[in-house]
Design a protein around this motif. Sequence first.
Motif, PDB file in Angstrom:
ATOM      1  N   VAL A   4       3.808  23.494 -23.601  1.00  0.00           N
ATOM      2  CA  VAL A   4       5.127  23.704 -23.011  1.00  0.00           C
ATOM      3  C   VAL A   4       6.177  23.524 -24.094  1.00  0.00           C
ATOM      4  CG1 VAL A   4       6.791  22.916 -21.280  1.00  0.00           C
ATOM      5  CG2 VAL A   4       4.327  22.826 -20.771  1.00  0.00           C
ATOM      6  N   GLY A   5       6.985  24.527 -24.321  1.00  0.00           N
ATOM      7  CA  GLY A   5       8.064  24.430 -25.295  1.00  0.00           C
ATOM      8  C   GLY A   5       9.202  23.595 -24.731  1.00  0.00           C
ATOM      9  N   HIS A   6       9.333  22.364 -25.222  1.00  0.00           N
ATOM     10  CA  HIS A   6      10.311  21.415 -24.685  1.00  0.00           C
ATOM     11  C   HIS A   6      11.736  21.847 -25.014  1.00  0.00           C
ATOM     12  CE1 HIS A   6      12.057  17.097 -24.755  1.00  0.00           C
ATOM     13  NE2 HIS A   6      11.904  17.456 -23.487  1.00  0.00           N
ATOM     14  N   ARG A   7      12.502  22.139 -23.974  1.00  0.00           N
ATOM     15  CA  ARG A   7      13.871  22.673 -24.131  1.00  0.00           C
ATOM     16  C   ARG A   7      13.857  23.908 -25.030  1.00  0.00           C
ATOM     17  NH1 ARG A   7      16.875  16.778 -25.002  1.00  0.00           N
ATOM     18  NH2 ARG A   7      15.464  15.672 -23.595  1.00  0.00           N
ATOM     19  N   GLY A   8      12.778  24.671 -24.904  1.00  0.00           N
ATOM     20  CA  GLY A   8      12.569  25.857 -25.726  1.00  0.00           C
ATOM     21  C   GLY A   8      11.746  25.510 -26.936  1.00  0.00           C
ATOM     22  N   ALA A   9      12.430  25.117 -27.990  1.00  0.00           N
ATOM     23  CA  ALA A   9      11.801  24.617 -29.222  1.00  0.00           C
ATOM     24  C   ALA A   9      12.857  23.775 -29.908  1.00  0.00           C
ATOM     25  CB  ALA A   9      11.342  25.770 -30.112  1.00  0.00           C
ATOM     26  N   ARG A  10      13.132  22.609 -29.343  1.00  0.00           N
ATOM     27  CA  ARG A  10      14.326  21.860 -29.738  1.00  0.00           C
ATOM     28  C   ARG A  10      14.262  21.284 -31.153  1.00  0.00           C
ATOM     29  NH1 ARG A  10      14.535  16.049 -29.027  1.00  0.00           N
ATOM     30  NH2 ARG A  10      16.786  16.268 -28.784  1.00  0.00           N
ATOM     31  N   ALA A  11      13.071  21.239 -31.747  1.00  0.00           N
ATOM     32  CA  ALA A  11      12.990  20.785 -33.132  1.00  0.00           C
ATOM     33  C   ALA A  11      13.493  21.849 -34.096  1.00  0.00           C
ATOM     34  CB  ALA A  11      11.547  20.424 -33.490  1.00  0.00           C
ATOM     35  N   THR A 192       6.642  13.664 -25.006  1.00  0.00           N
ATOM     36  CA  THR A 192       6.734  14.895 -25.764  1.00  0.00           C
ATOM     37  C   THR A 192       5.865  14.684 -27.007  1.00  0.00           C
ATOM     38  OG1 THR A 192       9.033  15.170 -25.026  1.00  0.00           O
ATOM     39  CG2 THR A 192       8.336  16.471 -26.935  1.00  0.00           C
ATOM     40  N   LEU A 193       4.917  15.563 -27.273  1.00  0.00           N
ATOM     41  CA  LEU A 193       3.936  15.386 -28.345  1.00  0.00           C
ATOM     42  C   LEU A 193       4.255  16.323 -29.505  1.00  0.00           C
ATOM     43  CD1 LEU A 193       2.560  14.326 -25.676  1.00  0.00           C
ATOM     44  CD2 LEU A 193       0.389  14.881 -26.759  1.00  0.00           C
ATOM     45  N   ASN A 194       4.508  15.718 -30.673  1.00  0.00           N
ATOM     46  CA  ASN A 194       4.835  16.498 -31.863  1.00  0.00           C
ATOM     47  C   ASN A 194       3.916  16.212 -33.044  1.00  0.00           C
ATOM     48  OD1 ASN A 194       7.171  17.805 -30.722  1.00  0.00           O
ATOM     49  ND2 ASN A 194       8.263  15.867 -30.926  1.00  0.00           N
ATOM     50  N   GLY A 206      -8.383  14.812 -22.375  1.00  0.00           N
ATOM     51  CA  GLY A 206      -8.593  15.808 -21.329  1.00  0.00           C
ATOM     52  C   GLY A 206      -7.368  16.162 -20.517  1.00  0.00           C
ATOM     53  N   VAL A 207      -6.162  15.964 -21.096  1.00  0.00           N
ATOM     54  CA  VAL A 207      -4.969  16.367 -20.358  1.00  0.00           C
ATOM     55  C   VAL A 207      -4.960  17.891 -20.202  1.00  0.00           C
ATOM     56  CG1 VAL A 207      -3.675  14.387 -21.250  1.00  0.00           C
ATOM     57  CG2 VAL A 207      -3.443  16.608 -22.377  1.00  0.00           C
ATOM     58  N   ASP A 208      -4.154  18.368 -19.267  1.00  0.00           N
ATOM     59  CA  ASP A 208      -4.137  19.804 -18.961  1.00  0.00           C
ATOM     60  C   ASP A 208      -3.118  20.572 -19.790  1.00  0.00           C
ATOM     61  OD1 ASP A 208      -5.995  19.838 -16.478  1.00  0.00           O
ATOM     62  OD2 ASP A 208      -4.599  18.185 -16.113  1.00  0.00           O
ATOM     63  N   GLY A 209      -2.226  19.848 -20.417  1.00  0.00           N
ATOM     64  CA  GLY A 209      -1.202  20.466 -21.234  1.00  0.00           C
ATOM     65  C   GLY A 209      -0.283  19.389 -21.754  1.00  0.00           C
ATOM     66  N   PHE A 210       0.741  19.794 -22.510  1.00  0.00           N
ATOM     67  CA  PHE A 210       1.709  18.822 -23.027  1.00  0.00           C
ATOM     68  C   PHE A 210       2.961  19.572 -23.452  1.00  0.00           C
ATOM     69  CE2 PHE A 210      -0.872  20.252 -26.552  1.00  0.00           C
ATOM     70  CZ  PHE A 210       0.049  20.502 -27.564  1.00  0.00           C
ATOM     71  N   ALA A 211       4.072  18.843 -23.467  1.00  0.00           N
ATOM     72  CA  ALA A 211       5.328  19.399 -23.955  1.00  0.00           C
ATOM     73  C   ALA A 211       5.493  19.055 -25.430  1.00  0.00           C
ATOM     74  CB  ALA A 211       6.504  18.841 -23.161  1.00  0.00           C
ATOM     75  N   SER A 212       6.031  20.002 -26.192  1.00  0.00           N
ATOM     76  CA  SER A 212       6.243  19.793 -27.627  1.00  0.00           C
ATOM     77  C   SER A 212       7.565  20.410 -28.048  1.00  0.00           C
ATOM     78  CB  SER A 212       5.101  20.413 -28.432  1.00  0.00           C
ATOM     79  OG  SER A 212       5.329  20.240 -29.823  1.00  0.00           O
ATOM     80  N   ASP A 213       8.228  19.747 -28.994  1.00  0.00           N
ATOM     81  CA  ASP A 213       9.481  20.276 -29.537  1.00  0.00           C
ATOM     82  C   ASP A 213       9.253  21.420 -30.517  1.00  0.00           C
ATOM     83  OD1 ASP A 213      11.119  18.393 -28.185  1.00  0.00           O
ATOM     84  OD2 ASP A 213      10.711  16.891 -29.721  1.00  0.00           O
ATOM     85  N   ASP A 214       8.015  21.570 -30.991  1.00  0.00           N
ATOM     86  CA  ASP A 214       7.679  22.623 -31.957  1.00  0.00           C
ATOM     87  C   ASP A 214       6.367  23.273 -31.506  1.00  0.00           C
ATOM     88  OD1 ASP A 214       7.074  24.251 -34.101  1.00  0.00           O
ATOM     89  OD2 ASP A 214       7.458  22.731 -35.636  1.00  0.00           O
ATOM     90  N   CYS A 216       4.863  26.077 -31.995  1.00  0.00           N
ATOM     91  CA  CYS A 216       4.007  26.779 -32.961  1.00  0.00           C
ATOM     92  C   CYS A 216       3.206  25.795 -33.807  1.00  0.00           C
ATOM     93  CB  CYS A 216       4.830  27.712 -33.837  1.00  0.00           C
ATOM     94  SG  CYS A 216       5.409  29.194 -32.957  1.00  0.00           S
ATOM     95  N   ALA A 217       3.835  24.678 -34.199  1.00  0.00           N
ATOM     96  CA  ALA A 217       3.090  23.646 -34.906  1.00  0.00           C
ATOM     97  C   ALA A 217       2.008  23.076 -33.997  1.00  0.00           C
ATOM     98  CB  ALA A 217       4.028  22.536 -35.375  1.00  0.00           C
ATOM     99  N   ALA A 218       2.357  22.850 -32.737  1.00  0.00           N
ATOM    100  CA  ALA A 218       1.383  22.321 -31.780  1.00  0.00           C
ATOM    101  C   ALA A 218       0.202  23.270 -31.616  1.00  0.00           C
ATOM    102  CB  ALA A 218       2.064  22.085 -30.431  1.00  0.00           C
ATOM    103  N   ARG A 219       0.483  24.550 -31.547  1.00  0.00           N
ATOM    104  CA  ARG A 219      -0.591  25.555 -31.417  1.00  0.00           C
ATOM    105  C   ARG A 219      -1.509  25.502 -32.634  1.00  0.00           C
ATOM    106  NH1 ARG A 219      -2.388  27.833 -27.197  1.00  0.00           N
ATOM    107  NH2 ARG A 219      -0.298  28.431 -26.498  1.00  0.00           N
TER     108      ARG A 219
END
Length: 234
Positions: A4-11, A192-194, A206-214, A216-219
């Motif tokens: 999940v892009g947190h606030r879009g990509a706030r980083a 928020t995981l960065n 085993g979480v189902d997803g996570f929010a990240s400020d970046d 593409c880096a998370a991917r």
Amino acid sequence: MLIVGHRGARALEPENTLRALRRGMACADLVEVDLRLTRDGIPVAIHDATVDRTTDGTGPVKGYTIEDLTRLDAGEGETIPTLREVLDLIQGQTGLVVEIKEPGTEAIIVSVIIDRLPERLFLVSSNPESVTMAKRLLPGVQAGLIYSGATDDPIGLARSVQADVILPRWDRVSREVVEQAHGAGLLVIPWTLNREEDIKEAARLGVDGFASDDPCAARQYLQGGTKKSATPAR
């Protein structure tokens, strides 16, 4: 695992702007925005109750009409987008997570969303009553309960408000929480995981997803690569 892009990509870009959402959409499965109402009842994407931190203006969001609000600079020449603009941007391209910041605004928000339903939608809030109302207004939507503090029984609370998802702050996540949530039929999407180590630990739990400020880096971290995490902007 959903990103999940947190606030879009706030980083990388001014948060909750169309520019940040476009950046997040490049790599995220869903992008997230925070919603508040203007003085004339228009849902707009902004996190804080005031415009001071993220724009060149001052004062409460609810003190501005939409016409006045869109004159503010939200960074890099961006304006505060309306929910309608957000929906038009993402239509057919990615999912959307909407955080309802103000209890009592659920019906107005849903009235805008209902004609432009994204391919995947989560309506989430830290306010339990807002989660219940979101589910009542859009029974088919995935509703989520956000929490950050110590909660005696987050799984029980989530079930009592008809949530489908829990969104705990990352430091509230454990294998036990994940297993209990899954046992109750709930998804787990922390924030928020960065950092690479946190993202890989989330995958291990085993979480189902996570929010990240970046996103593409998370991917890249999930795919086994290494990239220096960006510093959160503003």
